[in-house]
Design an enzyme around this catalytic site. Structure first.
Site, PDB file in Angstrom:
ATOM      1  N   SER A   9       0.813  -1.210   0.000  1.00 51.31           N
ATOM      2  CA  SER A   9       0.000   0.000   0.000  1.00 51.31           C
ATOM      3  C   SER A   9       0.847   1.261   0.000  1.00 51.31           C
ATOM      4  CB  SER A   9      -0.918   0.003   1.230  1.00 51.31           C
ATOM      5  OG  SER A   9      -0.153  -0.074   2.420  1.00 51.31           O
TER       6      SER A   9
ATOM      7  N   GLN B 128       1.607   4.365   1.786  1.00 51.06           N
ATOM      8  CA  GLN B 128       1.448   4.513   3.229  1.00 51.06           C
ATOM      9  C   GLN B 128       2.469   5.491   3.786  1.00 51.06           C
ATOM     10  OE1 GLN B 128       3.774   0.916   5.196  1.00 51.06           O
ATOM     11  NE2 GLN B 128       2.497   0.159   3.505  1.00 51.06           N
TER      12      GLN B 128
ATOM     13  N   HIS C  81       4.154   6.408   8.060  1.00 55.47           N
ATOM     14  CA  HIS C  81       4.154   6.032   9.471  1.00 55.47           C
ATOM     15  C   HIS C  81       4.201   7.296  10.325  1.00 55.47           C
ATOM     16  CE1 HIS C  81       4.788   2.103   7.872  1.00 55.47           C
ATOM     17  NE2 HIS C  81       5.983   2.411   7.415  1.00 55.47           N
TER      18      HIS C  81
ATOM     19  N   LYS D 205       7.629   4.894  13.758  1.00 54.62           N
ATOM     20  CA  LYS D 205       8.121   3.760  12.977  1.00 54.62           C
ATOM     21  C   LYS D 205       9.048   4.224  11.854  1.00 54.62           C
ATOM     22  CE  LYS D 205       6.420  -0.322  10.466  1.00 54.62           C
ATOM     23  NZ  LYS D 205       5.261  -0.914   9.766  1.00 54.62           N
TER      24      LYS D 205
ATOM     25  N   GLU E   5      12.041   3.688   9.431  1.00 59.74           N
ATOM     26  CA  GLU E   5      12.483   2.377   8.966  1.00 59.74           C
ATOM     27  C   GLU E   5      13.559   2.496   7.899  1.00 59.74           C
ATOM     28  OE1 GLU E   5       8.712   0.778   7.755  1.00 59.74           O
ATOM     29  OE2 GLU E   5       8.893   1.528   5.715  1.00 59.74           O
TER      30      GLU E   5
ATOM     31  N   HIS F  98       5.384   6.269   0.995  1.00 57.41           N
ATOM     32  CA  HIS F  98       6.196   5.268   0.312  1.00 57.41           C
ATOM     33  C   HIS F  98       5.354   4.031   0.031  1.00 57.41           C
ATOM     34  CE1 HIS F  98       6.493   4.295   4.604  1.00 57.41           C
ATOM     35  NE2 HIS F  98       6.696   3.048   4.249  1.00 57.41           N
TER      36      HIS F  98
ATOM     37  N   ARG G 181      -2.678   4.230   5.617  1.00 57.72           N
ATOM     38  CA  ARG G 181      -2.730   3.876   4.196  1.00 57.72           C
ATOM     39  C   ARG G 181      -3.655   4.815   3.423  1.00 57.72           C
ATOM     40  NH1 ARG G 181      -3.155  -0.770   7.237  1.00 57.72           N
ATOM     41  NH2 ARG G 181      -1.444  -2.276   6.993  1.00 57.72           N
TER      42      ARG G 181
ATOM     43  N   LYS H 133      -7.154  -2.950   2.427  1.00 58.07           N
ATOM     44  CA  LYS H 133      -7.302  -2.665   3.851  1.00 58.07           C
ATOM     45  C   LYS H 133      -7.875  -1.266   4.068  1.00 58.07           C
ATOM     46  CE  LYS H 133      -3.492  -5.680   5.292  1.00 58.07           C
ATOM     47  NZ  LYS H 133      -2.196  -5.759   6.024  1.00 58.07           N
TER      48      LYS H 133
END
Length: 424
Positions: free
Chosen positions: A110, A112, A114, A137, A139, A280, A299, A305
């Site tokens: 997706s 999305q 964070h 989050k 990453e 991203h 998302r 979802k």
């Protein structure tokens, strides 16, 4: 201190079977999981993510042998906080602050972002069923194969080219929004950057909040046009990606929104860092991933979802320009370090030729090690254990271990631990 708290411990880790994962033996995640767990792979099952850490959504288990039941790594760490080191406990409590993963991506994830810590706390308090924790989050992804991703918004110039050449986007966002952005000055001054971000937020929000009927109509129109033009010209990479994503996610607004994002290609060994509130989507390939211990995802497209579009549009930074792709820092012929700006983690890659050995010197925080290929031995004092593909170890703080590659094999493994800058 008990013996178990001063030596490496084997972990049994869980797999996530998200529908975008690669199937059966084709999935590196699947192969690693089979070797780690002893379970047979299902050729029709997607194996998307292997989780290594303490997050409750995918906990790892400590294995003490056949005579003792496995316990979750989280429970064991809480009962033995000395394995984390004093500074880690003082900063993050009785928990490992990073989550380590391997991903096998067959189908795009997706679009999305964070949340940062402040927003994560608010989202968790308001909707704990959707946002499982109160942590941020940030990453990092390290490519294990050729890896493709969408990351961050394209430059002002590139987005102007998009608005001039992709009429379907203008149809969705409106001529007025498009004209405002087309009149933005392409300069680096503070006022110009703020004006571009404001206009980008308006135009992107208009795009992802368009009605399903309008999106379905425009995505089909775009796809039909590209298929016709493909007969007389070579499509751009973005246009080819649109056709691919339309097959994966028909009538999804994420298909057309790819024109807003940088399309990034990583070669094996290259890394991409993704901060809070940055859009991203991973598109294809396999990677090592490390992040702060969180499972918070907001998302907006390319997913069946729940889409929290309002939250995503309000939280993004709207920075424009290509993200930095980092090759890693070579520490020796055998070691490459990937050190992001985040305190919670860093990752090191180890590649030992046949017969070579390497001492992993002790550090003040905990580590998790996964073996990706080859076989050999892990040694610490009188401890001498065979290691092979799919073996995963928890190494306590201030513990030094040695890895040795087998006689006829190259040993490749990755270690995730606290960013060493934190301890300085």
């Amino acid at each position: 201190m008990e013996w178990d708290t001063v030596r490496p411990l084997r972990l049994r880790c869980l797999v996530r079977n998200y529908e975008w994962g690669r199937f059966g033996e084709e999935s590196l995640v699947g192969r690693l999981f089979a070797r780690n767990s002893g379970e047979e792979l299902n050729s029709g099952m997607p194996y998307a993510e292997l989780w290594m850490g303490t997050h409750e959504s995918g906990p790892s288990f400590v294995e003490f042998g056949v005579l003792q039941e496995p316990v979750t790594l989280k429970k064991w760490v809480e009962e033995n906080p000395t394995v984390l080191g004093e500074k880690v406990v003082e900063r993050w409590g009785k928990d490992i602050p990073f989550l380590f993963k391997v991903l096998s991506v067959r189908k795009a994830l997706s679009i999305q972002a964070h949340p940062d810590k402040e927003l994560a706390k608010l989202l968790h308090e308001a909707r704990p069923e959707l946002y499982k924790d109160a942590n941020h989050k940030p990453e990092m992804a390290i490519a294990l194969s050729d890896f493709k991703a969408l990351c961050g918004f394209v430059s002002v110039k590139e987005l102007k080219d998009v608005l001039a050449n992709v009429p379907e986007i203008v149809e969705l966002v409106g001529t007025e929004n498009a004209c405002v952005f087309m009149n933005i000055e392409e300069q680096d001054g503070h006022e110009e950057v703020r004006a571009a971000q404001t206009a980008l937020k308006s135009i992107f929000t208009s795009l992802v909040t368009a009605s399903k009927e309008a999106v379905s109509k425009v995505v089909k129109k775009l796809g039909d046009r590209l298929i016709m033009e493909q007969k007389v010209r070579t499509l751009t990479e973005k246009e080819e990606l649109v056709l691919l994503l339309e097959k994966q996610y028909p009538a999804d607004v994420g298909v057309i929104s790819v024109f807003f994002f940088n399309y990034v290609h990583l070669r094996p060994g290259e890394a991409l860092y993704i901060g809070a509130n940055e859009p991203h989507a991973y598109v294809f390939g396999e990677c090592i991933e490390c992040m702060a211990t969180s499972d918070n995802v907001v998302r907006a497209g390319l997913t069946p979802k729940y889409r929290d579009v309002g939250t995503l549009c309000s939280m993004l930074t709207y920075k424009q320009g290509c993200p930095e792709i980092l090759p890693g820092e070579p520490l020796s012929p055998f070691i490459t370090r990937y050190r992001p700006t985040f305190d919670e983690f860093e990752v090191e890659r180890y590649l030992l030729p046949s017969g070579e050995f390497l001492v992993l010197s002790e550090i003040p925080g905990p580590c998790i090690v996964i073996v990706l290929s080859g076989e050999g031995w892990l040694q610490m004092g009188s401890l001498n254990e065979d290691v092979s593909v799919g073996n995963i170890f928890f190494v306590p703080a201030k513990v030094e271990v040695m890895f040795r590659a087998g006689v006829a094999t190259q040993l490749e493994f990755y270690r995730a631990g606290i960013n060493r800058r934190f301890f300085k």
